[in-house]
Design a protein around this motif. Structure first.
Motif, mmCIF file in Angstrom:
data_model
loop_
_atom_site.group_PDB
_atom_site.id
_atom_site.type_symbol
_atom_site.label_atom_id
_atom_site.label_comp_id
_atom_site.label_asym_id
_atom_site.label_seq_id
_atom_site.Cartn_x
_atom_site.Cartn_y
_atom_site.Cartn_z
ATOM 1 N N ILE A 93 0.815 -1.217 0.000
ATOM 2 C CA ILE A 93 0.000 0.000 0.000
ATOM 3 C C ILE A 93 0.859 1.282 0.000
ATOM 4 C CG2 ILE A 93 -0.197 0.311 2.483
ATOM 5 C CD1 ILE A 93 -3.302 -0.092 0.594
ATOM 6 N N CYS A 132 -2.728 -3.938 -1.077
ATOM 7 C CA CYS A 132 -2.599 -4.975 -0.050
ATOM 8 C C CYS A 132 -2.992 -6.333 -0.598
ATOM 9 C CB CYS A 132 -3.464 -4.610 1.149
ATOM 10 S SG CYS A 132 -5.118 -4.049 0.675
ATOM 11 N N GLU A 151 1.891 -7.601 5.394
ATOM 12 C CA GLU A 151 0.454 -7.327 5.216
ATOM 13 C C GLU A 151 -0.333 -8.590 5.590
ATOM 14 O OE1 GLU A 151 -1.799 -5.060 5.135
ATOM 15 O OE2 GLU A 151 -3.275 -6.643 4.919
ATOM 16 N N SER A 153 -3.395 -9.521 5.905
ATOM 17 C CA SER A 153 -4.515 -10.081 5.133
ATOM 18 C C SER A 153 -4.012 -10.838 3.911
ATOM 19 C CB SER A 153 -5.472 -8.964 4.696
ATOM 20 O OG SER A 153 -4.870 -8.132 3.732
ATOM 21 N N MET A 309 -16.503 3.730 3.690
ATOM 22 C CA MET A 309 -15.325 3.149 3.047
ATOM 23 C C MET A 309 -15.630 1.710 2.639
ATOM 24 S SD MET A 309 -12.600 0.963 3.375
ATOM 25 C CE MET A 309 -10.980 0.879 2.633
ATOM 26 N N GLY A 311 -13.859 -1.559 0.458
ATOM 27 C CA GLY A 311 -12.647 -1.999 -0.240
ATOM 28 C C GLY A 311 -11.471 -2.227 0.679
ATOM 29 N N CYS A 312 -11.707 -2.957 1.760
ATOM 30 C CA CYS A 312 -10.623 -3.352 2.667
ATOM 31 C C CYS A 312 -10.794 -4.831 2.978
ATOM 32 C CB CYS A 312 -10.654 -2.552 3.957
ATOM 33 S SG CYS A 312 -9.578 -3.233 5.275
ATOM 34 N N PRO A 313 -9.862 -5.677 2.540
ATOM 35 C CA PRO A 313 -8.765 -5.438 1.603
ATOM 36 C C PRO A 313 -9.314 -4.927 0.253
ATOM 37 C CG PRO A 313 -8.530 -7.607 2.656
ATOM 38 C CD PRO A 313 -9.878 -7.087 3.021
ATOM 39 N N HIS A 314 -8.406 -4.403 -0.550
ATOM 40 C CA HIS A 314 -8.821 -3.764 -1.802
ATOM 41 C C HIS A 314 -9.823 -4.631 -2.572
ATOM 42 C CE1 HIS A 314 -5.307 -0.673 -2.332
ATOM 43 N NE2 HIS A 314 -6.199 -0.315 -1.417
ATOM 44 N N CYS A 371 -5.350 3.443 1.533
ATOM 45 C CA CYS A 371 -6.608 3.185 2.250
ATOM 46 C C CYS A 371 -6.652 4.110 3.467
ATOM 47 C CB CYS A 371 -6.710 1.730 2.685
ATOM 48 S SG CYS A 371 -5.885 1.337 4.219
ATOM 49 N N ALA A 373 -7.201 3.576 6.739
ATOM 50 C CA ALA A 373 -6.578 3.143 7.991
ATOM 51 C C ALA A 373 -5.056 3.261 7.940
ATOM 52 C CB ALA A 373 -6.981 1.715 8.322
ATOM 53 N N LEU A 374 -4.437 2.885 6.816
ATOM 54 C CA LEU A 374 -2.975 2.923 6.756
ATOM 55 C C LEU A 374 -2.443 4.215 6.146
ATOM 56 C CD1 LEU A 374 -1.834 -0.719 6.066
ATOM 57 C CD2 LEU A 374 -2.407 0.429 8.175
ATOM 58 N N LYS A 391 -11.897 -5.485 9.179
ATOM 59 C CA LYS A 391 -10.561 -4.935 9.433
ATOM 60 C C LYS A 391 -10.608 -3.413 9.533
ATOM 61 C CE LYS A 391 -5.805 -4.878 7.832
ATOM 62 N NZ LYS A 391 -4.749 -5.614 7.143
ATOM 63 N N GLN A 392 -11.294 -2.800 8.583
ATOM 64 C CA GLN A 392 -11.363 -1.334 8.587
ATOM 65 C C GLN A 392 -12.182 -0.855 9.800
ATOM 66 O OE1 GLN A 392 -9.850 2.029 6.524
ATOM 67 N NE2 GLN A 392 -9.513 -0.103 6.043
HETATM 68 FE FE1 F3S Z 1 -5.650 -3.089 2.730
HETATM 69 FE FE2 F3S Z 1 -5.810 -0.927 4.203
HETATM 70 FE FE3 F3S Z 1 -7.423 -2.897 4.624
HETATM 71 S S1 F3S Z 1 -3.965 -1.921 3.542
HETATM 72 S S2 F3S Z 1 -6.261 -4.719 4.129
HETATM 73 S S3 F3S Z 1 -7.342 -1.665 2.745
HETATM 74 S S4 F3S Z 1 -6.444 -1.658 6.220
#
Ligand code: F3S
Length: 426
Positions: A93, A132, A151, A153, A309, A311-314, A371, A373-374, A391-392
């Motif tokens: 990321i 990610c 990473e 995930s 939000m 798309g976590c992971p993308h 993203c 969070a990161l 995760k988010q």
């Molecule tokens: Fe990816 Fe960010 Fe989630 S790096 S796994 S979108 S916390």
């Protein structure tokens, strides 16, 4: 630790100071872990040059990429030129979306650092996939392949679903591995380190993405860093669901691998997954555990939602397509921002498909490379968020101070249109 002649020569400096520093780090790290040797790897997924805000603050001059790499990716205070990578290396990321950095609230200085980092990665031969989920954009390790990935995930996905072998590495060990093509041989690189330790019987049907996520989140909370093997009422687990499931398990705990009997490659039977040993513990997942995980993830007390939000992971292209279908011809509430994240390579396809334009017309943004969070990016003034990702939802309150609602992707899209949270557990 036993070193081959080649490894000893690298440690003695034959490959130059950067590769010597890489070997020093790997030997130090491996010795502490009790690894008896290193293993060759030609598949590294790491930070490249750390350009994320929480990392670059510790370097004296984040525009000095050689020094930044030495400190953050090799744990060395020395100054030397970083040579091209030896192992096939993918960048994870980034700190911003190159298209939408202003909307994300990224400063000119951060933009300059990210751009410098990107061109430095290119010079070293690091593939700038900036996601990610490298396994969605061309880095799909094969069964048994020794990798050095960070990473969490992504680590849990390639160990469990693909049968590739990696521990959850860090910026330093992946930086070192990229320069010398080696990583300590321990735990998940070894056959015995991959055996299941706990057996989980799933007694509540797991079908949709949210339920896969809640099961994973409960597993992580309950088992910390064990290796579970699951049996029971599990519906089809396609890429997007297992991506969600693993990310959740690796977030609330430190799970780096799981087995699904009859599905994942190292679990043809329960006995095979356990390696012929009895499970240390038997656990049961029912609707009560599912409800508990849902409650733990919903931290918001206010009904309004100003940031959503997805798309976590993308997100995969399939996930983007579903959001397009849910949003087409409708309009996101004027006081709510809907940001959707996907790897840059998939956004290019979404552009060609016309998805990006449809989302834009609806008032949503399709973003890549970073993203919230990161990258610590969010709409200005956002206070209450919603997401379909465990995760988010876990990270947003801590990293960005946002109250967070958690639900299905449908809940999130409907809430984006309403401007308030309309999700509930069914
Ligand atoms: Fe990816 Fe960010 Fe989630 S790096 S796994 S979108 S916390």
């Amino acid at each position: 630790m036993h070193l081959t002649d080649e490894e000893q020569r690298l440690l003695d400096g034959e490959g130059g100071p950067a590769r010597r520093a890489a070997m020093q780090l790997l030997v130090r790290y491996g010795t502490v872990l009790g690894a008896e040797r290193l293993v060759d790897t030609n598949n590294v997924a790491g930070g490249g040059v750390a350009s994320l805000p929480n990392r670059r603050d510790v370097v004296a001059d984040p525009m000095d990429m050689d020094a930044t790499f030495a400190l953050l990716s090799l744990d060395s205070d020395e100054t030397f030129e970083i040579p091209p990578v030896k192992a096939n290396t993918f960048k994870l990321i980034e700190g911003m979306d190159p298209r939408h950095w202003q909307i994300q609230g990224v400063s000119e200085r951060t933009k300059a650092i990210v751009e410098r980092s990107q061109s430095f990665c290119g010079k070293l031969g690091i593939s700038k996939c900036n996601t990610c989920t490298p396994y969605q954009v061309g880095n799909v390790p094969v069964f048994g392949e020794h990798c050095a990935w960070m990473e969490s995930s992504a680590v849990i996905y390639i160990n469990s679903v693909l049968g590739a072998r990696t521990n959850c590495e860090g910026a330093q060990s992946t930086g070192a591995a990229s320069l010398v093509g080696k990583i300590p041989y321990w735990r998940l690189h070894t056959p015995e380190g991959r055996r299941a330790t706990h057996h989980v019987r799933v007694e509540h049907r797991i079908d949709d993405m949210m339920d896969w996520g809640l099961l994973g989140y409960w597993l992580g909370e309950t088992l910390d860093d064990a290796i579970p093997v699951l049996t029971g009422d599990l519906g089809p687990g396609e890429l997007r669901k297992l991506k969600h499931f693993g990310a959740a398990a690796a977030t609330s705990g430190g799970i780096e691998m799981y087995h699904l009997v009859g599905r994942t490659p190292e679990a043809p039977t329960l006995d095979a997954a356990l390696g012929g040993r009895p499970a240390r513990e038997e656990l049961v997942f029912t609707d009560a555990q599912r409800r508990e995980a849902y409650a733990n993830l919903n931290s918001a007390t206010e009904p309004t939602v100003d940031f959503i939000m997805l798309g976590c992971p993308h997100n995969s292209l399939e996930q983007v397509r579903l959001i397009v279908r849910l949003l087409e011809g409708r309009k996101v509430h004027a006081d709510t921002a809907l940001w959707i994240f996907t790897p840059g390579a998939l956004r290019d396809v979404a552009d060609r498909q016309g998805y990006t334009e449809i989302l834009q017309k609806a008032g949503a943004m399709l973003m890549s490379d970073t993203c919230p969070a990161l990258g610590r990016v969010k709409p200005e003034g956002a206070r209450v968020a919603a997401t379909d990702s465990c995760k988010q939802a876990h990270y947003l309150p801590a990293t960005l101070g946002l109250q967070t609602h958690f639900g299905t992707v449908e809940d999130c899209v409907e809430s984006a249109i309403a401007g308030r949270w309309v999700g509930r557990l069914r």
